[in-house]
Design a protein around this motif. Structure first.
Motif, PDB file in Angstrom:
ATOM      1  N   ALA A 610       0.821  -1.209   0.000  1.00  0.00           N
ATOM      2  CA  ALA A 610       0.000   0.000   0.000  1.00  0.00           C
ATOM      3  C   ALA A 610       0.853   1.257   0.000  1.00  0.00           C
ATOM      4  O   ALA A 610       0.395   2.329  -0.400  1.00  0.00           O
ATOM      5  CB  ALA A 610      -0.931  -0.010   1.211  1.00  0.00           C
ATOM      6  N   MET A 611       2.111   1.139   0.445  1.00  0.00           N
ATOM      7  CA  MET A 611       2.981   2.314   0.480  1.00  0.00           C
ATOM      8  C   MET A 611       3.397   2.747  -0.925  1.00  0.00           C
ATOM      9  O   MET A 611       3.735   3.903  -1.144  1.00  0.00           O
ATOM     10  CB  MET A 611       4.223   2.010   1.329  1.00  0.00           C
ATOM     11  N   ASP A 612       3.389   1.806  -1.878  1.00  0.00           N
ATOM     12  CA  ASP A 612       3.781   2.170  -3.239  1.00  0.00           C
ATOM     13  C   ASP A 612       2.805   3.164  -3.847  1.00  0.00           C
ATOM     14  O   ASP A 612       3.192   4.116  -4.512  1.00  0.00           O
ATOM     15  CB  ASP A 612       3.863   0.908  -4.105  1.00  0.00           C
ATOM     16  N   LYS A 613       1.535   2.920  -3.640  1.00  0.00           N
ATOM     17  CA  LYS A 613       0.479   3.822  -4.128  1.00  0.00           C
ATOM     18  C   LYS A 613      -0.539   3.984  -3.009  1.00  0.00           C
ATOM     19  O   LYS A 613      -1.212   3.036  -2.632  1.00  0.00           O
ATOM     20  CB  LYS A 613      -0.195   3.258  -5.380  1.00  0.00           C
ATOM     21  N   SER A 614      -0.639   5.197  -2.495  1.00  0.00           N
ATOM     22  CA  SER A 614      -1.515   5.414  -1.349  1.00  0.00           C
ATOM     23  C   SER A 614      -2.972   5.110  -1.663  1.00  0.00           C
ATOM     24  O   SER A 614      -3.748   4.735  -0.786  1.00  0.00           O
ATOM     25  CB  SER A 614      -1.380   6.868  -0.865  1.00  0.00           C
ATOM     26  N   SER A 615      -3.391   5.278  -2.925  1.00  0.00           N
ATOM     27  CA  SER A 615      -4.790   5.062  -3.297  1.00  0.00           C
ATOM     28  C   SER A 615      -5.091   3.610  -3.648  1.00  0.00           C
ATOM     29  O   SER A 615      -6.230   3.279  -3.966  1.00  0.00           O
ATOM     30  CB  SER A 615      -5.154   5.956  -4.492  1.00  0.00           C
ATOM     31  N   LEU A 616      -4.099   2.729  -3.603  1.00  0.00           N
ATOM     32  CA  LEU A 616      -4.274   1.340  -4.009  1.00  0.00           C
ATOM     33  C   LEU A 616      -4.875   0.516  -2.878  1.00  0.00           C
ATOM     34  O   LEU A 616      -4.399   0.560  -1.747  1.00  0.00           O
ATOM     35  CB  LEU A 616      -2.922   0.752  -4.421  1.00  0.00           C
ATOM     36  N   ASP A 617      -5.943  -0.229  -3.199  1.00  0.00           N
ATOM     37  CA  ASP A 617      -6.555  -1.138  -2.228  1.00  0.00           C
ATOM     38  C   ASP A 617      -5.795  -2.460  -2.299  1.00  0.00           C
ATOM     39  O   ASP A 617      -6.091  -3.325  -3.112  1.00  0.00           O
ATOM     40  CB  ASP A 617      -8.037  -1.325  -2.559  1.00  0.00           C
ATOM     41  N   ILE A 618      -4.809  -2.605  -1.438  1.00  0.00           N
ATOM     42  CA  ILE A 618      -3.913  -3.748  -1.513  1.00  0.00           C
ATOM     43  C   ILE A 618      -4.619  -5.045  -1.119  1.00  0.00           C
ATOM     44  O   ILE A 618      -4.278  -6.132  -1.597  1.00  0.00           O
ATOM     45  CB  ILE A 618      -2.674  -3.511  -0.613  1.00  0.00           C
ATOM     46  N   VAL A 619      -5.634  -4.961  -0.261  1.00  0.00           N
ATOM     47  CA  VAL A 619      -6.332  -6.164   0.195  1.00  0.00           C
ATOM     48  C   VAL A 619      -7.193  -6.738  -0.919  1.00  0.00           C
ATOM     49  O   VAL A 619      -7.205  -7.944  -1.160  1.00  0.00           O
ATOM     50  CB  VAL A 619      -7.179  -5.845   1.442  1.00  0.00           C
ATOM     51  N   ASN A 620      -7.920  -5.871  -1.620  1.00  0.00           N
ATOM     52  CA  ASN A 620      -8.827  -6.306  -2.683  1.00  0.00           C
ATOM     53  C   ASN A 620      -8.243  -6.070  -4.069  1.00  0.00           C
ATOM     54  O   ASN A 620      -8.979  -5.781  -5.023  1.00  0.00           O
ATOM     55  CB  ASN A 620     -10.167  -5.577  -2.550  1.00  0.00           C
ATOM     56  N   LEU A 621      -6.956  -6.203  -4.189  1.00  0.00           N
ATOM     57  CA  LEU A 621      -6.294  -5.933  -5.463  1.00  0.00           C
ATOM     58  C   LEU A 621      -6.739  -6.926  -6.537  1.00  0.00           C
ATOM     59  O   LEU A 621      -6.812  -8.134  -6.291  1.00  0.00           O
ATOM     60  CB  LEU A 621      -4.774  -6.021  -5.282  1.00  0.00           C
ATOM     61  N   ASP A 622      -7.027  -6.410  -7.718  1.00  0.00           N
ATOM     62  CA  ASP A 622      -7.317  -7.242  -8.883  1.00  0.00           C
ATOM     63  C   ASP A 622      -6.005  -7.413  -9.651  1.00  0.00           C
ATOM     64  O   ASP A 622      -5.524  -6.477 -10.302  1.00  0.00           O
ATOM     65  CB  ASP A 622      -8.379  -6.571  -9.758  1.00  0.00           C
ATOM     66  N   ALA A 623      -5.426  -8.607  -9.558  1.00  0.00           N
ATOM     67  CA  ALA A 623      -4.123  -8.846 -10.186  1.00  0.00           C
ATOM     68  C   ALA A 623      -4.184  -8.655 -11.696  1.00  0.00           C
ATOM     69  O   ALA A 623      -3.233  -8.173 -12.313  1.00  0.00           O
ATOM     70  CB  ALA A 623      -3.625 -10.251  -9.846  1.00  0.00           C
ATOM     71  N   LEU A 624      -5.296  -9.009 -12.310  1.00  0.00           N
ATOM     72  CA  LEU A 624      -5.431  -8.880 -13.758  1.00  0.00           C
ATOM     73  C   LEU A 624      -5.379  -7.405 -14.173  1.00  0.00           C
ATOM     74  O   LEU A 624      -4.717  -7.050 -15.157  1.00  0.00           O
ATOM     75  CB  LEU A 624      -6.737  -9.524 -14.223  1.00  0.00           C
ATOM     76  N   SER A 629      -2.272  -2.604 -16.393  1.00  0.00           N
ATOM     77  CA  SER A 629      -1.797  -1.224 -16.271  1.00  0.00           C
ATOM     78  C   SER A 629      -0.278  -1.098 -16.256  1.00  0.00           C
ATOM     79  O   SER A 629       0.256  -0.026 -16.540  1.00  0.00           O
ATOM     80  CB  SER A 629      -2.366  -0.589 -14.991  1.00  0.00           C
ATOM     81  N   THR A 630       0.435  -2.178 -15.942  1.00  0.00           N
ATOM     82  CA  THR A 630       1.889  -2.076 -15.862  1.00  0.00           C
ATOM     83  C   THR A 630       2.514  -1.971 -17.253  1.00  0.00           C
ATOM     84  O   THR A 630       2.067  -2.608 -18.204  1.00  0.00           O
ATOM     85  CB  THR A 630       2.479  -3.296 -15.121  1.00  0.00           C
ATOM     86  N   THR A 631       3.524  -1.145 -17.374  1.00  0.00           N
ATOM     87  CA  THR A 631       4.227  -0.947 -18.653  1.00  0.00           C
ATOM     88  C   THR A 631       5.694  -1.360 -18.575  1.00  0.00           C
ATOM     89  O   THR A 631       6.427  -1.234 -19.554  1.00  0.00           O
ATOM     90  CB  THR A 631       4.148   0.537 -19.062  1.00  0.00           C
ATOM     91  N   LYS A 632       6.109  -1.869 -17.439  1.00  0.00           N
ATOM     92  CA  LYS A 632       7.515  -2.202 -17.244  1.00  0.00           C
ATOM     93  C   LYS A 632       7.901  -3.495 -17.944  1.00  0.00           C
ATOM     94  O   LYS A 632       9.050  -3.678 -18.352  1.00  0.00           O
ATOM     95  CB  LYS A 632       7.794  -2.296 -15.747  1.00  0.00           C
TER      96      LYS A 632
END
Length: 710
Positions: A610-624, A629-632
């Motif tokens: 959650a520290m990486d993105k403050s607005s990210l819901d780490i518990v209910n994260l949708d891995a898909l 969204s990742t571009t790396k």
């Protein structure tokens, strides 16, 4: 006058001061011998009598009682309209009677100019006046200046299959198509469109509606099936990998068995998609080779035989044979990744159910006694009162008994756990009810207390050598079933967990020491890690091959004289500089530093928090969504999408059978298997097309019994 002016005039005529619903009278012969035809339009005004409609104004109106008038109005409302006036002149004119002779004139709605009707009923003079009427032209200017309104569908419409704009004109072809899709989506019988109530409803809202026969309905359903199949086939042609689930189901009414095949994949928009691909009759004795042939023929039909990733099935032995045959076939064509290690996926829900049923079989008699006890208490109101009084005397906080559903082990567990709280009540209840003879003993209650299902692998391993022989026997039966599932599917589940950015390799480093003996932990961790790197290497190879093929196809070979002379000149050049020789030497002796593996980079980046993105819901994260969204990473997201699309159970395919029960009811048991296939597949496709959720079958659940405690 241009067309827009004509349309505006039509609108103006309909919205004028005298545009209410009227009785329009057409004089066909003139004079006192005129015959009149009455055209009735339903509105707020009172309609004419039935006699006036049939005979015209040559017969004086008949006086009727109030009851007769009501009956006549009801009859007129459902009679067909007389010949409609089609001339545009009638948008701006209406008939009026003038003088004692009731001579009929056509009067302009705007300037009240009157024109005597001709014998032939022509409207040429009316059209000429309409074109030059000054008051009408003045009003037209006002209408043109106003903003025109467009008709839109409801804002909350979930369907994108229809245009957001419509003309407002009745289209029977479009209505017919909508009716067919309605029949398919909700599993209605073909004959529903013939029912009188349905057609009366449609006629009332749309008088132009035409009745559809059962035969036409069936043909239309088939055409929708063919149309949607071609659309789905085009969609699947763009899919790289697809996973399947399949299961068998026997129709109680037809007494024959069907197999459903469902496809699962991730589309270009990174959305998880699933479709019923086939619903086929499999004749007995249904050996494994017959199931394999049915699946392979289905894939050939859809053109996806080279795109199969995994197949999820239940634990039946014929499925094991079928999957071995398919795996051998696909391996020969080099269609399987990871050497087919992920190809066979066993349904975790089915294995868990079998495992629990094996465990509960050790206390089957105890379960029967507790179930019978609950049923005995609930039989009469008096017994519930006695049981409730005992609970009140013992000051127990519980107020509810649970009666289980026999085919659902989780409800059986709830019944046992709930009954255990009343273990002191049942002996006292027996003292007050002599006919109650099957109450559990103290030893039985102790066994029930030891039955618990939680953290399955860890619990089974810890209780496999339990001192209690009863627990030991129960655990070993459950452990055999669990190991059969975990031994074959832990690789796929482990890779899927690693591709969750919150877990990565840390998840197996944490879990494997808990579920494996110490000497097997590192062996299994290395096994999963190696399989993951091998799988990634195959994806890289596929990506490089496709890039090379696309690059080669984009090259254009030219044979013009310029290019030919250029080639000749280069071929005659034999001089090589010293720098070229030096660079060639370095290329042979100096090792090239390989580019770092993206999978290594993924592990080195650490866990997502959650520290990486403050607005990210780490518990209910949708891995898909995260991989989308990742571009790396370039290739890793494609592998993650294919892995995350693999279903770990056949629940989706089994859900199709609830629709099959509704389609194949006792009234439609004579439907041919091909017709059943068309209905099941087309219904699923139409529901997806319009965003309609499937009507789920009501699942049986445990019954709560409230105790009458003051």
């Amino acid at each position: 006058m241009d067309k827009s002016a004509e349309d505006a005039s039509s609108q103006l005529g309909r919205t004028g001061a005298n545009s209410t619903s009227l009785v329009n009278i057409i004089d066909t012969e003139g004079g006192n011998d005129n015959e009149e035809e009455l055209e009735y339009s339903l509105g707020d005004e009172e309609l004419g009598s039935e006699e006036e409609q049939l005979e015209g104004d040559t017969q004086a109106p008949v006086q009727r009682s109030n009851q007769d008038a009501i009956e006549g109005d009801t009859l007129d409302a459902f009679q067909k309209k007389k010949r409609a006036r089609k001339s545009e002149a009638w948008d701006d004119f209406e008939d009026v009677k003038v003088g004692p002779q009731k001579t009929i004139y056509s009067e302009c709605k705007h300037c009240q100019s009157r024109f005597k009707k001709t014998k032939t009923g022509t409207t040429s003079s009316l059209l000429r006046h309409r074109k030059n009427c000054p008051k009408r032209l003045e009003k037209l200017k006002i209408v043109k200046a106003r903003q025109q309104k467009l008709n839109f569908l409801a804002a909350d419409s979930s369907s994108n299959a229809h245009s957001l704009l419509h003309t407002g004109k009745f289209d029977m072809a479009a209505m017919r198509q909508s009716a067919i899709e309605w029949v398919l989506m909700h599993e209605h019988p073909f004959s529903i469109v013939k029912e009188d109530g349905f057609n009366l409803m449609m006629k009332k809202g749309m008088p132009e509606w035409q009745k559809i026969s059962r035969t036409t309905n069936k043909k239309d359903c088939l055409s929708v099936y063919e149309r949607e199949k071609q659309k789905l086939k085009h969609l699947l042609s763009k899919v790289k990998k697809i996973s399947l689930t399949t299961d068998l189901w026997k129709s109680k009414n037809q007494k024959i068995e069907y197999m459903v095949i469902t496809g699962h994949w991730i589309d270009n928009q990174w959305r998880l998609q699933k479709r019923v691909l086939n619903f086929v009759h499999v004749p007995p004795p249904r050996p494994g080779i017959a199931i394999a042939d049915a699946i392979y023929k289905c894939m050939l039909d859809w053109g996806t035989e080279s795109k199969i990733y995994t197949v999820s099935v239940d634990n039946a032995s014929n499925n094991d044979t079928a999957l071995r045959c398919l795996k051998d076939t696909f391996s020969r064509n080099k269609c399987l990744l990871a050497k087919g290690k992920l190809f066979h996926v066993r349904c975790c829900a089915h294995i868990l159910n079998l495992m629990v049923q094996d465990g509960l079989s050790e206390i089957q008699e105890i379960i029967h006694d507790i179930r019978a006890s609950v049923e005995f208490v609930n039989k009469t109101e008096g017994r519930r009162l006695i049981f409730g009084e005992i609970v009140h005397q013992l000051r127990l906080p519980e107020r509810v008994l649970i009666y289980d559903c026999k085919i659902r082990w989780n409800s059986t567990y709830e019944m046992l756990a709930c009954a255990l709280k009343f273990n002191e009540v049942f002996p006292r209840f027996k003292d007050r009810e002599p006919s109650y003879t099957f109450y559990p003993s103290t030893e039985d209650w102790e066994k029930v207390k030891n039955v618990c299902i939680c953290r399955i692998k860890t619990l089974l391993d810890s209780r496999a050598n339990d001192e209690d022989s009863f627990i030991q026997a129960m655990v070993w039966k459950m452990k055999i079933k669990f190991n059969k599932y975990w031994g074959e599917c832990n690789l796929m589940m482990s890779i899927a967990a690693i591709l969750d950015p919150r877990l990565k390799m840390r998840v197996i480093n944490y879990c494997f020491p808990l579920i494996y003996p110490p000497h097997e932990v590192q062996v299994n961790i290395n096994k999963v890690r190696q399989a993951l790197y091998d799988l990634y290497a195959e994806y890289v190879q596929v990506h490089v091959s496709s890039s090379r093929d696309s690059g080669a196809s984009s090259q254009v070979v030219t044979n013009d004289p310029g290019s030919k002379s250029s080639n000749n000149s280069s071929s005659t050049m034999t001089h090589v500089t010293g720098m070229c020789e030096f660079l060639s030497h370095i290329a042979t002796v100096e090792p090239v530093q390989p580019e770092k593996n993206k999978l290594d980079i993924y592990f080195e980046d650490g866990l997502l928090s959650a520290m990486d993105k403050s607005s990210l819901d780490i518990v209910n994260l949708d891995a898909l969504k995260w991989w989308k969204s990742t571009t790396k990473y370039k290739i890793l997201p494609k592998m993650a999408a294919d892995i995350l699309a693999i279903p770990v159970s056949t629940v989706v395919s089994e859900a199709t059978f609830s629709a099959g029960t509704r389609v194949l009811d006792s009234y439609r048991a004579s439907l041919a298997p091909e017709t059943i296939k068309m209905l099941m597949c087309a219904g699923d496709w139409c529901r997806k097309l319009h965003g309609v959720k499937k009507r789920d079958k009501k699942m049986k659940s445990a019954q709560e019994i409230s105790l009458p405690i003051p």
